[in-house]
Design an enzyme around this catalytic site. Structure first.
Site, PDB file in Angstrom:
ATOM      1  N   TYR A  31      50.227 -19.797   7.138  1.00 21.78           N
ATOM      2  CA  TYR A  31      51.348 -18.890   7.392  1.00 21.78           C
ATOM      3  C   TYR A  31      51.323 -18.349   8.807  1.00 21.78           C
ATOM      4  O   TYR A  31      50.348 -18.551   9.542  1.00 21.78           O
ATOM      5  CB  TYR A  31      51.322 -17.730   6.383  1.00 21.78           C
ATOM      6  N   HIS A 100      42.054 -30.355  -7.865  1.00 23.63           N
ATOM      7  CA  HIS A 100      41.585 -29.804  -6.594  1.00 23.63           C
ATOM      8  C   HIS A 100      41.908 -30.720  -5.422  1.00 23.63           C
ATOM      9  O   HIS A 100      42.330 -30.281  -4.365  1.00 23.63           O
ATOM     10  CB  HIS A 100      40.083 -29.525  -6.659  1.00 23.63           C
ATOM     11  N   LYS A 145      44.741 -19.985   9.909  1.00 19.40           N
ATOM     12  CA  LYS A 145      45.553 -18.904   9.330  1.00 19.40           C
ATOM     13  C   LYS A 145      46.015 -19.348   7.940  1.00 19.40           C
ATOM     14  O   LYS A 145      47.160 -19.733   7.725  1.00 19.40           O
ATOM     15  CB  LYS A 145      46.727 -18.559  10.247  1.00 19.40           C
ATOM     16  N   GLU A 177      35.951  -9.351  13.255  1.00 12.28           N
ATOM     17  CA  GLU A 177      37.344  -8.935  13.490  1.00 12.28           C
ATOM     18  C   GLU A 177      37.788  -7.992  12.394  1.00 12.28           C
ATOM     19  O   GLU A 177      37.055  -7.760  11.433  1.00 12.28           O
ATOM     20  CB  GLU A 177      38.261 -10.162  13.554  1.00 12.28           C
ATOM     21  N   LEU A 201      40.174 -15.320  13.716  1.00 16.17           N
ATOM     22  CA  LEU A 201      41.476 -15.863  14.059  1.00 16.17           C
ATOM     23  C   LEU A 201      41.760 -15.488  15.518  1.00 16.17           C
ATOM     24  O   LEU A 201      41.608 -14.322  15.891  1.00 16.17           O
ATOM     25  CB  LEU A 201      42.570 -15.270  13.163  1.00 16.17           C
TER      26      LEU A 201
END
Ligand code: PMP
Length: 278
Positions: A31, A100, A145, A177, A201
């Site tokens: 996303y 899976h 992400k 982070e 990220l």
């Protein structure tokens, strides 16, 4: 309200997502969140490039050209008459009988995007907010992400339950982070942020800030720093698409420096405002 579904702008109520969509079942997708200021998409190329990079890293093929994707996003902002807010977009590996392993046959990804009004968090940006240290228990590919956000969600909830704005995650002694942001500290007039490896990220806001520093003679180092460095810092702030440059004035019980947003933080907030042209 209009949204994008598989590349087409349609009514939100017309969307049909299958119960065996792999995003729904596995979080098997990626996303982006893009800021909209004054009806324009901020750093749109950077976000779309990162989307394609995330897709590549988990072998999802996006069946649209980047330009085409951006044009449709801009059209959506116009149609919904969004001025200040965000666009959220996600792609999943599509729908297939649950297993899976990837679908054996060609299955198109499922692509959704929508807009939402979201004001700039002015009061928090002026006054600063609190952070809570939380052990980073996420996997080792935080550079993707991905829709899999359980670690981030649990960290944020823990922070919220302590009355804190953000969870500041650490792996052992090293700060990684925030749950949805990058972390910066200032020590002796030098900005420090962790190098962008697989453990964080690489925020678009982070990259904008690094560039602003280079253009404006603010010294910055991409270097690992510790919990102790953070607690003893002259200034601390976090960065993200929705929070821009957000001062952290307290971490756990430790007040950072004088307990008010620092000089370099203020300067960067100002430069950031100039950059977005508001
Ligand atoms: N790290 C994580 C884990 C995030 O979720 C986010 C926000 N999506 C960021 C950093 C900041 O990234 P950006 O500046 O691109 O919003």
């Amino acid at each position: 309200e209009k949204i994008i579904f598989n590349g087409e702008i349609i009514e939100r109520s017309k969307v049909n997502i299958d119960i065996e969509d792999r995003g729904y079942q596995f979080g098997d997708g990626i996303y982006e969140v893009i800021r909209v200021y004054n009806g324009t998409l901020f750093t749109k190329e950077e976000h779309v490039n990162r989307l394609y990079e995330s897709a590549e890293k988990i072998s999802i093929h996006i069946p649209y050209e980047k330009l085409e994707l951006i044009q449709t996003l801009e059209e959506l902002v116009q149609v919904n008459q969004l001025k200040t807010g965000i666009i959220y977009l996600q792609l999943t590996r599509g729908s297939f009988p649950r297993q899976h392993g990837f679908p054996k046959s060609e299955v198109p990804p499922v692509y959704v995007a929508y807009t939402r009004e979201m004001p700039i968090p002015k009061v928090s940006m002026d006054d600063g907010v609190k952070g809570l240290l939380v052990e980073d228990v996420r996997w080792l590919r935080c550079d993707i992400k991905s829709l899999n956000l359980l670690g981030n969600i649990l960290a944020k909830q823990k922070a919220a339950e302590s009355g804190c704005f953000e969870a500041i995650q650490h792996r052992g002694e090293e700060i990684t982070e925030g749950s949805s942001s990058n972390v910066f500290i200032v020590k002796d007039h030098c900005l420090i942020t962790r190098p962008a490896t697989n453990l964080i990220l690489n925020g678009i806001t982070r990259q904008v800030i690094i560039k602003l520093c280079q253009e404006n003679g603010i010294s910055i180092r991409e270097e690992i720093f510790t919990i102790n460095d953070l607690l003893e810092a002259d200034e601390v702030f976090i960065s993200s698409t929705t929070s821009e440059v957000m001062p952290i004035i307290q971490v756990n019980d430790k007040v950072i420096s004088s307990g008010t947003p620092g000089e370099i933080t203020r300067k960067l907030q100002h430069l950031f405002q100039q950059k977005i042209g508001l």
